[in-house]
Design a protein around this motif. Structure first.
Motif, PDB file in Angstrom:
ATOM      1  N   LEU A 104     -48.116 -81.386 -97.481  1.00 60.30           N
ATOM      2  CA  LEU A 104     -46.691 -81.579 -97.267  1.00 60.30           C
ATOM      3  C   LEU A 104     -45.984 -81.841 -98.589  1.00 60.30           C
ATOM      4  O   LEU A 104     -46.549 -82.455 -99.501  1.00 60.30           O
ATOM      5  N   THR A 105     -44.737 -81.393 -98.678  1.00 61.85           N
ATOM      6  CA  THR A 105     -43.939 -81.742 -99.854  1.00 61.85           C
ATOM      7  C   THR A 105     -43.544 -83.217 -99.779  1.00 61.85           C
ATOM      8  O   THR A 105     -43.579 -83.832 -98.710  1.00 61.85           O
ATOM      9  N   ILE A 150     -38.643 -79.649 -93.882  1.00 59.39           N
ATOM     10  CA  ILE A 150     -39.675 -78.619 -93.727  1.00 59.39           C
ATOM     11  C   ILE A 150     -39.117 -77.249 -94.105  1.00 59.39           C
ATOM     12  O   ILE A 150     -39.712 -76.499 -94.885  1.00 59.39           O
ATOM     13  N   GLN A 154     -40.961 -76.562 -97.703  1.00 63.74           N
ATOM     14  CA  GLN A 154     -42.358 -76.167 -97.487  1.00 63.74           C
ATOM     15  C   GLN A 154     -42.599 -74.712 -97.898  1.00 63.74           C
ATOM     16  O   GLN A 154     -41.779 -73.834 -97.630  1.00 63.74           O
ATOM     17  N   TRP A 160     -47.279 -73.700 -92.962  1.00 58.92           N
ATOM     18  CA  TRP A 160     -45.923 -73.585 -92.423  1.00 58.92           C
ATOM     19  C   TRP A 160     -45.950 -72.881 -91.072  1.00 58.92           C
ATOM     20  O   TRP A 160     -45.235 -73.264 -90.146  1.00 58.92           O
TER      21      TRP A 160
END
Length: 319
Positions: A104-105, A150, A154, A160
């Motif tokens: 995840l970012t 997201i 992402q 994703w």
């Protein structure tokens, strides 16, 4: 991608969407109780929300026959014994995100974590200070923040696809269940069909799905059962319709097929395409002739089959 990582991302999407569904069910119940009714009528309408969430038996074990707004609110929002409550879903989504933190970012993780911390603060407040509108607003705001992070940050890779596949399948299931509540449970007698009560309940469903204004843009004029059902089932411009949600699920499954090819079975993709084709072959008149409840039951079962196939294809450790 490891199947454990894929599973956590898939269920993170499903849990976040499921939290919104629980909040939307609360909103439906709160709006319906604004109608003139008897105490028994209100009880039946709250009970219908339990049917929609598939939680009648579990609720009865916890609260017995006391189907009140206060108990339903606790069950659908706070109760840790309810795996589909807002609190349970946000905590599970956050835990899933923690496990796959490196997938995840930082923006997505921060949004997840902030929502979780705000939830803990809500849980510490006296219930007398919390109303349904506040709880619903918190859930919608938190869900929109995470979803925005997201979509904005992402990488469009297999992770994703798994995240958004979870969102899409859960959203389709939620829309079908909310429609089923309206048509099969909330409408008390057949003579109310086409009445002011009937039309108000259809508007409640639209507002619960944040679709009231979009519906009027698409159809204008009077709110009728046929128009609302068409908008929420077959309208590809409606963001929460069954067709849109299923199409998005198929699109993400096709993306995974392109990435993995023959490395994994494609049972989920094949079944999703079959269900999408069967849905597109119907029109709203055929659905009403078949029976809306019967159609929605078929669709919910099809979604369960797709989800099970996805689990076998990608999430069971065979990758």
């Amino acid at each position: 991608m490891l199947s454990r990582t894929a599973a956590n991302l898939f269920w993170m999407g499903r849990h976040l969407e499921r939290a919104e569904t629980a909040a939307r069910l609360l909103d439906v119940g709160a709006r319906i109780t604004l109608l003139p009714n008897t105490e028994e009528g209100y009880r039946n309408e709250w009970e219908s929300l339990l049917r929609a969430s598939g939680a009648q038996a579990a609720f009865a074990e916890r609260y017995g026959a006391a189907i009140t707004q206060e108990n339903i609110e606790s069950w659908l929002f706070f109760d840790q014994d309810n795996p589909s409550s807002v609190a349970s879903c946000i905590e599970r989504a956050r835990e899933g995100g923690r496990i796959v933190r490196t997938a995840l970012t930082s923006q997505v993780w921060d949004a997840l974590n902030l929502g979780y911390q705000e939830l803990r603060a809500l849980q510490r407040r006296p219930r007398s200070q919390l109303d349904t509108a506040m709880l619903t607003d918190f859930t919608m705001r938190h869900g929109a923040t995470v979803r925005g992070a997201i979509n904005a940050t992402q990488l469009r890779n297999d992770g994703w696809h798994f995240l958004n596949l979870g969102y899409a399948l859960e959203r389709a299931d939620a829309t079908a269940r909310l429609l089923d509540v309206k048509y099969f449970v909330l409408l008390p007698r057949v003579e109310f069909v086409g009445s002011g009560l009937d039309n108000y309940q259809w508007q409640v469903i639209l507002r619960a799905l944040s679709a009231h204004r979009a519906f009027h843009w698409a159809y204008g004029g009077e709110v009728t059962a046929g128009k609302v059902a068409d908008f929420l089932i077959l309208n590809g411009e409606s963001p929460r319709s069954l067709l849109t949600s299923l199409y998005e699920a198929v699109w993400h499954l096709d993306g995974l097929v392109r990435r993995y090819g023959e490395e994994v079975p494609q049972t989920g993709s094949v079944k999703a395409h079959e269900t999408l084709n069967a849905l597109m072959a119907r029109d709203i008149e055929a659905i009403f002739d078949e029976g809306l409840h019967e159609f929605l039951s078929w669709f919910i079962n099809e979604l369960a089959g797709i989800s099970n196939a996805v689990h076998e294809d990608y999430l069971s450790g065979r990758m």
